[in-house]
Enzyme design. Structure first.
Site, mmCIF file in Angstrom:
data_model
loop_
_atom_site.group_PDB
_atom_site.id
_atom_site.type_symbol
_atom_site.label_atom_id
_atom_site.label_comp_id
_atom_site.label_asym_id
_atom_site.label_seq_id
_atom_site.Cartn_x
_atom_site.Cartn_y
_atom_site.Cartn_z
ATOM 1 N N THR A 100 44.474 29.442 61.480
ATOM 2 C CA THR A 100 44.561 28.015 61.156
ATOM 3 C C THR A 100 43.161 27.556 60.734
ATOM 4 O O THR A 100 42.486 26.846 61.473
ATOM 5 C CB THR A 100 45.039 27.185 62.368
ATOM 6 N N ASN A 223 37.501 24.673 73.843
ATOM 7 C CA ASN A 223 36.501 24.961 72.813
ATOM 8 C C ASN A 223 35.552 23.776 72.598
ATOM 9 O O ASN A 223 34.365 23.964 72.327
ATOM 10 C CB ASN A 223 37.179 25.368 71.498
ATOM 11 N N ALA A 267 19.964 28.186 74.380
ATOM 12 C CA ALA A 267 19.539 27.348 73.249
ATOM 13 C C ALA A 267 19.156 28.229 72.066
ATOM 14 O O ALA A 267 18.728 29.364 72.234
ATOM 15 C CB ALA A 267 18.350 26.484 73.660
ATOM 16 N N GLY A 272 28.658 29.148 65.716
ATOM 17 C CA GLY A 272 29.346 29.334 64.441
ATOM 18 C C GLY A 272 30.636 30.068 64.717
ATOM 19 O O GLY A 272 31.195 29.977 65.807
ATOM 20 N N CYS A 275 36.003 29.701 65.070
ATOM 21 C CA CYS A 275 36.736 28.880 66.049
ATOM 22 C C CYS A 275 36.040 27.570 66.403
ATOM 23 O O CYS A 275 36.525 26.500 66.044
ATOM 24 C CB CYS A 275 36.985 29.697 67.304
ATOM 25 N N ARG A 345 31.980 34.418 59.559
ATOM 26 C CA ARG A 345 32.499 33.091 59.239
ATOM 27 C C ARG A 345 31.581 32.021 59.852
ATOM 28 O O ARG A 345 31.253 32.087 61.036
ATOM 29 C CB ARG A 345 33.926 32.921 59.782
#
Ligand code: UGA
Length: 449
Positions: A100, A223, A267, A272, A275, A345
């Site tokens: 998705t 998330n 930190a 990235g 998700c 991604r």
């Protein structure tokens, strides 16, 4: 865990076959893991190349241990793959594991694949069949898919069973998850899913029954919380930089409070992957549709802090070298969005590399697993097959993905290869004292010198 022979579930004694629709990261992992529990599993995907590879027991991406498990399960004969939905006609339980991604023209999730999976399976659903969504979807999707199924295949039911697996730990998170969450509308469906997951429940895994919207929300809430933790510590890093503090010490100190916890307080250049970034954006988009946008206004700031971390590292580079980067070779260690994955991604490392390249620097990128996917995404970047080749004559080393092999580098040996002994640790993962004692100028995000 119980062995296959001891496994006592009703489904297993019926030698139930499961289907997994969508054989990407989530689907291939789920299919191989369910097969390893003793089920027969048919994975279906519309991509014939992927299906051919998986059928040969070859994994189309990198995930530690999954290549071996997949090969073993395919060889056992329990796990097969196809492009043909008609092969799923006799199956009782179908897991939807399609992607998705973020829509091309908005923050919202693109539900094309989830919707077409339901349309494709509907003609083959037998009486009492159960469709179980695992993909991450905006709240309300399951209910609308359920309504669609009522039109197409009223004999079937639909449940939602969100997945919490992390890349790099996919098998562990599937077979030994810290909880199982199922969104159901009746007891029968819950019982079927308990039966499927019996060997995992036998480990004492918490079982949470929820309604459909809550099950969908659990995933995006989790998330969002993780993203918030990371951006929180990156915000503290900004303040530490301004005030002369050290964010790594701060994170350690607050992490001892069990109410806060020390994990996800690393930190650096931020989160990235496929998700966290798209999930918080899709959550905001959905909240807006629901008229609850104010509740998630803070996620906009979480996203902004996260993207700012990428910019901050570029500012440190310019501060160390010059505003004009055209004369400099920058060696980038790491291209993937996190170690133990070949996934690039929305990778902060690759984004920073591309921005430095666009600013005129000669950027050479190394990654233990991600060079090919990175090259596909950014063909203009230069890639090196070895760390030595990458750092050779570099004016600056940028450490952007914390692979174990980078932590093991010997700063004395590397010093003999570079032009300038200058390194920026974008992940706060290297041993600063070790590098400094070898004569390096060492900078890190959120740590004053
Ligand atoms: C994330 C969640 O952790 C999983 O629980 C979830 O199932 C998955 O998304 C999903 O939705 O499918 P994943 O994308 O594999 O898993 O990666 P994470 O381990 O969450 O890391 C995400 C990013 O945050 C990485 O770029 C990592 O480098 C960064 N990160 C993580 C930090 O910058 N600091 C930290 O302290 C931790």
């Amino acid at each position: 865990m119980k062995t296959r022979v001891e496994y006592s579930s009703k489904l297993m004694s019926m030698k139930a076959t499961l289907s997994v629709i969508g054989c990407g990261y989530l689907g291939a992992t789920h299919a191989a893991c369910m097969s390893s529990l003793g089920f027969s599993v048919i994975g279906v995907d519309t991509d014939p190349t992927k299906v051919a590879m998986l059928s040969r027991g070859e994994l189309p991406f990198y995930e530690p241990g999954l290549d071996t498990l997949l090969a073993q399960e395919v060889a056992s004969g329990r796990l097969t793959f196809t492009t043909d939905f008609a092969s799923l006609a006799d199956i009782d339980i179908h897991f939807i594991c399609v992607g998705t991604p973020q829509s091309k023209d908005s923050l919202a999730a693109d539900l094309t694949y989830v919707k077409s999976a339901v349309e494709a399976i509907a003609p083959y659903l037998k009486d009492g069949a159960l469709v179980v969504g695992k993909s991450t979807v905006p709240v309300g999707t399951a209910q609308s898919l359920r309504e669609r199924l009522e039109q197409l295949a009223p004999q079937a039911d639909l449940a939602w069973n969100p997945e919490f697996l992390r890349e790099g730990f996919a098998i562990e998170d599937t077979l030994r998850p810290n909880r199982l969450v199922v969104g159901v509308t009746n007891d029968r469906t819950e019982e079927i899913l308990k039966d499927v997951y019996e060997p995992i429940l036998a480990l004492g895994t918490p079982w949470i029954r929820a309604d459909l919207p809550t099950a969908e929300l659990v995933k995006v809430a989790a998330n969002s919380f993780l993203a918030t933790k990371i951006s929180f510590i990156n915000a503290m890093a900004e303040v530490c930089e301004a005030a002369g503090g050290d964010v790594t010490v701060l994170a350690k100190a607050i992490g001892y409070d069990p109410r806060i916890g020390s994990r996800f307080l690393q930190a650096g250049i931020g989160f990235g992957g496929g998700c966290l970034p798209k999930d918080i954006r899709a959550f905001m988009a959905r909240a807006q549709e629901l008229g609850a946008e104010q509740a998630l206004e803070f996620l906009r700031e979480i996203d902004a802090i996260n993207l700012r971390a990428r910019q901050r590292v570029i500012d440190v580079v310019r501060g160390d070298l010059s505003d004009d980067l055209t004369q400099y070779k920058i060696a980038v260690l790491g291209a993937t969005f996190k170690p133990d994955s070949d996934d690039v991604r929305d990778s902060p490392a690759l984004d920073i590399s591309a921005q430095l390249h666009a600013a005129g620097a000669h950027v050479v990128v190394h990654d233990p697993k991600g060079i090919e996917p990175a090259r596909k995404r950014f063909p203009d970047l230069t890639f090196a097959e070895s760390v030595n080749e990458c750092v050779k004559d570099a004016d600056l080393i940028l450490h952007l993905t914390e692979w174990k092999e980078y932590r093991a580098l010997d700063p004395v040996l590397i010093a003999g290869l570079v032009k300038s002994k200058l390194i920026i640790d974008g992940r706060n993962a290297l041993d600063r004292e070790l590098w400094r004692s070898a004569g390096w100028k060492f900078h890190a995000l959120g740590r004053s010198d």
